[in-house]
Scaffold this motif. Structure first.
Motif, PDB file in Angstrom:
ATOM      1  N   ALA A  59       0.572  -1.358  -0.573  1.00 48.10           N
ATOM      2  CA  ALA A  59      -0.119   0.424  -0.087  1.00 48.10           C
ATOM      3  C   ALA A  59       0.373   1.515   0.102  1.00 48.10           C
ATOM      4  O   ALA A  59       0.500   2.684   0.266  1.00 48.10           O
ATOM      5  N   HIS A  60       2.474   1.112  -0.595  1.00 54.22           N
ATOM      6  CA  HIS A  60       3.294   2.285  -0.394  1.00 54.22           C
ATOM      7  C   HIS A  60       4.180   1.667  -1.402  1.00 54.22           C
ATOM      8  O   HIS A  60       5.368   1.682  -1.149  1.00 54.22           O
ATOM      9  N   THR A  61       4.151   2.328  -2.900  1.00 53.68           N
ATOM     10  CA  THR A  61       5.112   2.379  -3.879  1.00 53.68           C
ATOM     11  C   THR A  61       5.095   3.639  -4.702  1.00 53.68           C
ATOM     12  O   THR A  61       4.144   4.019  -4.162  1.00 53.68           O
ATOM     13  N   HIS A  62       5.989   3.315  -4.818  1.00 52.16           N
ATOM     14  CA  HIS A  62       5.721   5.290  -5.794  1.00 52.16           C
ATOM     15  C   HIS A  62       6.532   4.632  -7.325  1.00 52.16           C
ATOM     16  O   HIS A  62       7.982   4.227  -7.082  1.00 52.16           O
ATOM     17  N   PHE A  63       5.655   4.421  -8.034  1.00 51.36           N
ATOM     18  CA  PHE A  63       6.244   3.675  -9.669  1.00 51.36           C
ATOM     19  C   PHE A  63       6.419   4.775  -9.719  1.00 51.36           C
ATOM     20  O   PHE A  63       6.697   4.958 -11.487  1.00 51.36           O
ATOM     21  N   PHE A 146      -5.165   9.660   1.508  1.00 52.77           N
ATOM     22  CA  PHE A 146      -4.097  10.943   0.664  1.00 52.77           C
ATOM     23  C   PHE A 146      -3.325  11.344   1.708  1.00 52.77           C
ATOM     24  O   PHE A 146      -3.566  11.046   2.672  1.00 52.77           O
ATOM     25  N   LYS A 147      -1.702  11.673   0.744  1.00 50.40           N
ATOM     26  CA  LYS A 147      -0.430  11.533   1.129  1.00 50.40           C
ATOM     27  C   LYS A 147      -0.557  12.582   1.058  1.00 50.40           C
ATOM     28  O   LYS A 147      -0.439  13.930   0.579  1.00 50.40           O
ATOM     29  N   CYS A 148       0.046  12.876   2.920  1.00 49.56           N
ATOM     30  CA  CYS A 148       0.617  14.505   3.249  1.00 49.56           C
ATOM     31  C   CYS A 148       1.668  14.490   3.635  1.00 49.56           C
ATOM     32  O   CYS A 148       2.219  13.415   4.786  1.00 49.56           O
ATOM     33  N   CYS A 237       2.871   7.094   8.161  1.00 50.85           N
ATOM     34  CA  CYS A 237       3.570   6.246   7.493  1.00 50.85           C
ATOM     35  C   CYS A 237       5.267   5.830   7.979  1.00 50.85           C
ATOM     36  O   CYS A 237       5.649   6.731   8.451  1.00 50.85           O
ATOM     37  N   HIS A 238       6.037   4.908   7.608  1.00 49.66           N
ATOM     38  CA  HIS A 238       7.001   4.248   7.961  1.00 49.66           C
ATOM     39  C   HIS A 238       7.638   5.065   8.804  1.00 49.66           C
ATOM     40  O   HIS A 238       8.640   5.580   8.876  1.00 49.66           O
ATOM     41  N   VAL A 239       7.226   4.021   9.637  1.00 49.78           N
ATOM     42  CA  VAL A 239       6.980   4.294  11.011  1.00 49.78           C
ATOM     43  C   VAL A 239       8.530   3.653  11.518  1.00 49.78           C
ATOM     44  O   VAL A 239       9.170   2.429  10.514  1.00 49.78           O
ATOM     45  N   SER A 310       6.431  -1.703   1.341  1.00 53.32           N
ATOM     46  CA  SER A 310       7.687  -1.145   0.881  1.00 53.32           C
ATOM     47  C   SER A 310       8.735   0.075   0.752  1.00 53.32           C
ATOM     48  O   SER A 310       9.749   0.439   1.082  1.00 53.32           O
ATOM     49  N   ASP A 311       7.576   0.849   0.505  1.00 56.44           N
ATOM     50  CA  ASP A 311       8.014   2.411   0.048  1.00 56.44           C
ATOM     51  C   ASP A 311       8.950   2.351  -0.674  1.00 56.44           C
ATOM     52  O   ASP A 311       9.998   2.934  -0.676  1.00 56.44           O
ATOM     53  N   HIS A 312       8.372   1.526  -1.972  1.00 56.85           N
ATOM     54  CA  HIS A 312       9.576   1.521  -3.002  1.00 56.85           C
ATOM     55  C   HIS A 312       9.678   2.646  -3.508  1.00 56.85           C
ATOM     56  O   HIS A 312       8.427   3.247  -4.493  1.00 56.85           O
TER      57      HIS A 312
HETATM   58 ZN    ZN Z   1       6.629   6.667   0.678  1.00 59.12          ZN
END
Ligand code: ZN
Length: 449
Positions: A59-63, A146-148, A237-239, A310-312
């Motif tokens: 649920a957290h990728t940057h393609f 929504f990402k902030c 996100c990403h603790v 992943s926070d890819h």
């Molecule tokens: Zn990210």
């Protein structure tokens, strides 16, 4: 007649392990049967010797598509995801040009990647200063969250201050919207980084000093206070650190509507690795101490951390260079991991920490499905759900090597990691999208509205 019968499946469910046959019809799980019940099916897959997990949800990728496709695109990213046992990605809005801050941009992104994705996909929408009036339409277009940023993130948008965040959380409540936050305190980071760079202090240790645990805790504290006042839904996100997780644990106990994720790099890699290897291991928040990495797992075990992603966040290797005037501060901050999250998570949870494999299913399927509005269709091996599943060979030893990575830029902070338990085949809606013969011929991922 059934389309597919998966027989002798050792199903890794969120509540335990069960041996059963999975009956699949029209892309969905029709029923789960005792192993001696074998109704007629067009094809039969014998899963003996494998673990069968629900398709993973990252649920957290940057393609990066559209906008920064020299770093990654949906075609490469989703193939890597499929090879790694992921069947659904929820892609981020900010590493896009333009950022996905309006419904029109959201639909453009959908149209662009629709025929490129090997996995099913959904999108986050952006939460930025200028798109207050677009949030409802983004939600209606299908934005799952929504990402902030609570810190400087660069790009074509501004960051919200705390009173603006409070205002937006109030607004999102109208449709039960979820906001996810990159939690590092903007003011602390910005001033300290500028002072360091001006003084020529641009070493790896300087970067760690600026991106302190205190800065992450300050942002999380501020955010939880807003969540308390508004009752809005907040996802952290990403603790990266157990002290951050402890704040979340208390907030959950208090009854706040907060969920949290971490990434395998915060469990497997440490600041010592970063000090040795530099740019390739630069991410934000940064890697923490070995003691912190060890302790963070306590919060995964007790459910404070709901999900692993992943926070890819890939880049060209040249962007990891730290020889410029800003030193390590000038290097790209982000790690590639969509292909290796399941194998590293499985090995870590099952082999190293001796926890139940069911935890992997909770972290990587059930919980993200529930948080991001996909439950009922994704996230479990249950009748009525999409027949998304992964065969994992629990005995297969692996080492992560660049040659095996399918990213546009096949390097990763995880290279050199070794373990046991590898996804070997991935099925999406009852069809194999990756296996020993390679990939399915055509990208067949669906947009999840
Ligand atoms: Zn990210």
């Amino acid at each position: 007649m059934l389309d597919l019968l998966v027989k002798n499946a050792r199903c890794i469910r969120s509540d335990g392990i069960r041996e059963e046959n999975i009956a699949i019809e029209n892309g969905r799980i029709a029923s789960l049967l005792p192993c001696d019940e074998k109704p007629a099916a067009e094809s039969v897959l014998d899963a003996s010797g494998y673990c069968v997990l629900p398709g993973n949800i990252d649920a957290h990728t940057h393609f990066n598509e559209p906008g920064y496709t020299w770093r990654e695109d949906f075609s490469h990213g989703s193939r890597a995801a499929a090879k790694g046992g992921v069947t659904t990605v929820v892609d981020m809005p900010m590493n896009n040009k333009p950022p996905v801050s309006t419904a029109r941009r959201f639909m453009n992104k959908k149209a662009l990647v629709e025929h490129e994705s090997y996995t099913d996909f959904a999108f986050w929408g952006a939460l930025i200063r200028t798109n207050r009036d677009d949030l409802q339409a983004l939600h209606e277009a299908g934005a799952k969250a929504f990402k902030c940023f609570m810190c400087e993130a660069g790009g074509d948008y501004t960051d919200l201050n705390l009173s603006e965040i409070e205002d937006r959380l109030q607004l999102l409540k109208a449709f039960h919207g979820l906001a996810g936050f990159h939690c590092e305190d903007y003011a602390m980071l910005k001033d300290e980084a500028a002072a360091k760079i001006a003084a020529g202090l641009t070493s790896r240790q300087d970067y760690l000093d600026v991106h302190s645990v205190a800065a992450e805790k300050k942002a999380v504290r501020d955010l939880l206070n807003i969540a308390r006042r508004t009752g809005g839904r907040v996802h952290i996100c990403h603790v990266s650190h157990p002290e951050v997780a402890e704040l979340i644990r208390k907030a959950k106990k208090e009854g706040l509507a907060v969920t949290a994720e971490t990434c395998m790099h915060y469990l497997l890699l440490t600041d010592e690795d970063f000090l040795k290897k530099g740019g390739v291991l630069k991410c934000s928040p940064p890697l923490r101490s070995p003691q912190a990495a060890e302790k963070l797992f306590d919060y995964v075990l007790d459910g404070t951390i709901d999900t692993i992603c992943s926070d890819h966040s890939p880049c060209d290797l040249a962007e990891k260079n730290e020889d410029g005037p800003r030193g390590i501060f000038g290097a790209w901050g982000g790690l590639s991991g969509v292909q290796t999250t399941l194998q590293t998570c499985w090995d870590y949870v099952v082999n190293r920490r001796h926890a139940s494999p069911a935890l992997v299913t909770r972290l990587f399927a059930e919980h993200p499905a529930k948080i991001f509005g996909l439950w009922g269709r994704k996230g479990a091996l249950l009748p009525g759900f999409d027949a998304d599943f992964v065969l994992l060979d629990p005995n297969r030893e692996w080492e992560i090597r660049e040659a095996d990575l399918l990213y546009k830029h096949p390097f990763s902070a995880f290279c050199g990691q070794k373990g046991r338990g590898l996804p070997v085949a991935t099925y999406l809606r009852g069809k194999r999208i990756y296996g020993s013969e390679g990939f399915c011929e055509k990208a067949s991922g669906h947009f999840l509205a």
